[in-house]
Design a protein around this motif. Structure first.
Motif, short mmCIF file in Angstrom:
data_model
loop_
_atom_site.label_atom_id
_atom_site.label_comp_id
_atom_site.label_asym_id
_atom_site.label_seq_id
_atom_site.Cartn_x
_atom_site.Cartn_y
_atom_site.Cartn_z
N ALA A 1 12.38 6.43 7.35
CA ALA A 1 12.26 6.56 8.80
C ALA A 1 10.83 6.71 9.24
CB ALA A 1 13.09 7.77 9.27
N ALA A 2 9.99 7.28 8.37
CA ALA A 2 8.58 7.48 8.70
C ALA A 2 7.73 6.27 8.38
CB ALA A 2 8.05 8.70 7.95
N ALA A 3 8.25 5.37 7.56
CA ALA A 3 7.47 4.19 7.14
C ALA A 3 7.61 3.07 8.15
CB ALA A 3 7.96 3.73 5.76
N PRO A 4 6.60 2.19 8.26
CA PRO A 4 6.75 1.04 9.13
C PRO A 4 7.84 0.10 8.61
CG PRO A 4 4.77 0.85 7.80
CD PRO A 4 5.31 2.23 7.58
N SER B 1 0.86 -1.18 0.00
CA SER B 1 0.00 0.00 0.00
C SER B 1 0.90 1.23 0.00
CB SER B 1 -0.92 0.02 1.23
OG SER B 1 -0.16 0.01 2.43
N HIS B 2 0.37 2.37 -0.45
CA HIS B 2 1.17 3.59 -0.49
C HIS B 2 1.52 4.05 0.92
CE1 HIS B 2 0.72 4.01 -4.76
NE2 HIS B 2 -0.59 4.02 -4.69
N GLY B 3 2.79 4.34 1.13
CA GLY B 3 3.25 4.83 2.41
C GLY B 3 3.65 6.30 2.32
N PRO B 4 4.57 6.74 3.17
CA PRO B 4 5.00 8.14 3.15
C PRO B 4 5.54 8.54 1.78
CG PRO B 4 5.83 7.01 5.10
CD PRO B 4 5.24 5.95 4.23
#
Length: 293
Positions: free
Chosen positions: A282-285, A257-260
């Motif tokens: 860094a912002a993504a899981p 799925s689309h992340g940061p």
């Protein structure tokens, strides 16, 4: 006998042993007539001359159900078409396709031969495409003639395809492809009354025994009640999903799925990519660990 699938007609591929056998027995127990497909091959996909599907059909019939044997190579386009036609000729139609057939030739990536790659991709990926293609053509024709069926497809992916698995690059690639195929088929075939989902089963089978300790793993039949429900009329609102099954635990997989994101508004300069991409990472899981890592 349960009435959940009464009057419905199913094909289960690779149904002579293991998870496929369990699926065939479970669907029959709930009232479906079943085409029990098995090509009769070893764990590595080599011909054995055995016909384990015959024993499964005998077991279904002994319990009062209806079933027929099919020996098609599911990755052979003409064989797959004939298998679909057999279901229609034997039982008057087709409502359910469970794509399960497959084998493994595990190898570290740098040791994998071209033949091993081709064989595994063929049976898993083309072996899903070919039956789905011909079943889909039948359901489309039925829909256009005003006889739309509540059709159901249940494909078989794997945690190896969703998270990856060390020593199973070929198998993982094929199973990831099946997940992608499921998403597209669900969107394209919904207009004909068809739902398309995939399961990622966990079970102690020929494919897992010997690869690692399977003593605590779920049994093949633990996966089949979920397949039976997905194959039912009641599951009309569930499509394009991948569901992992581990004994009594059922997990809906999120998938890609689309992340940061960062839109620069112009073409990137290579020297600017590193800082920006590191901020996004860094912002993504964090990704789930690859099996065996």
């Amino acid at each position: 006998m349960s009435k959940l699938l009464q009057g419905r007609v199913a094909i289960v591929t690779g149904a002579g042993r293991g998870i496929g056998r369990a699926h065939a027995l479970e669907l029959a127990r709930h009232g479906a007539a079943v085409v029990v497909n098995d090509f009769g091959v070893s764990l590595a996909g080599e011909g054995t001359g055995e016909s384990p599907a015959e024993a499964v059909v005998a077991e279904i019939e002994a319990a009062g159900g209806r079933a027929v044997v099919n020996g098609a190579d599911v990755a052979d386009f003409a064989d797959a078409e004939a298998m679909v036609r057999q279901a229609i000729d034997a039982f008057g139609g087709l409502d359910i396709l469970v794509n399960n057939a497959g084998f493994v030739r595990d190898r570290m990536l740098v040791n994998t031969s071209e033949e091993e790659w081709d064989a595994v991709i063929r049976v898993h990926l083309k072996g899903h495409f070919a039956p789905l293609r011909h079943a889909g053509a039948y359901w489309r024709a039925e829909s256009k003639e005003g006889r739309q069926r509540a059709a159901r497809v249940i494909n078989t992916s794997s945690g190896a395809g969703l998270q990856g698995s060390v020593g199973q690059a070929t198998y993982s690639a094929a199973k990831a492809g099946i997940a992608g195929l499921t998403l597209v088929a669900a969107q394209e075939m919904g207009r004909y009354g068809v739902t398309v989902n995939a399961i990622a089963p966990v079970a102690r089978t020929r494919m897992t025994e010997g690869a690692f300790d399977t003593s605590a793993m779920a049994l093949p039949e633990d996966n089949s009640p979920i397949v039976a429900w997905l194959a039912s009329v009641d599951a009309a609102d569930v499509t394009g999903r991948v569901i992992e099954i581990d004994g009594g635990k059922v997990t809906v997989e999120n998938g890609w799925s689309h992340g940061p994101a960062h839109d620069l508004g112009r073409r990137w300069d290579a020297v600017d990519v590193g800082p920006a991409l590191r901020d996004l990472l860094a912002a993504a899981p964090a990704p789930e660990p690859v099996y065996g890592a």
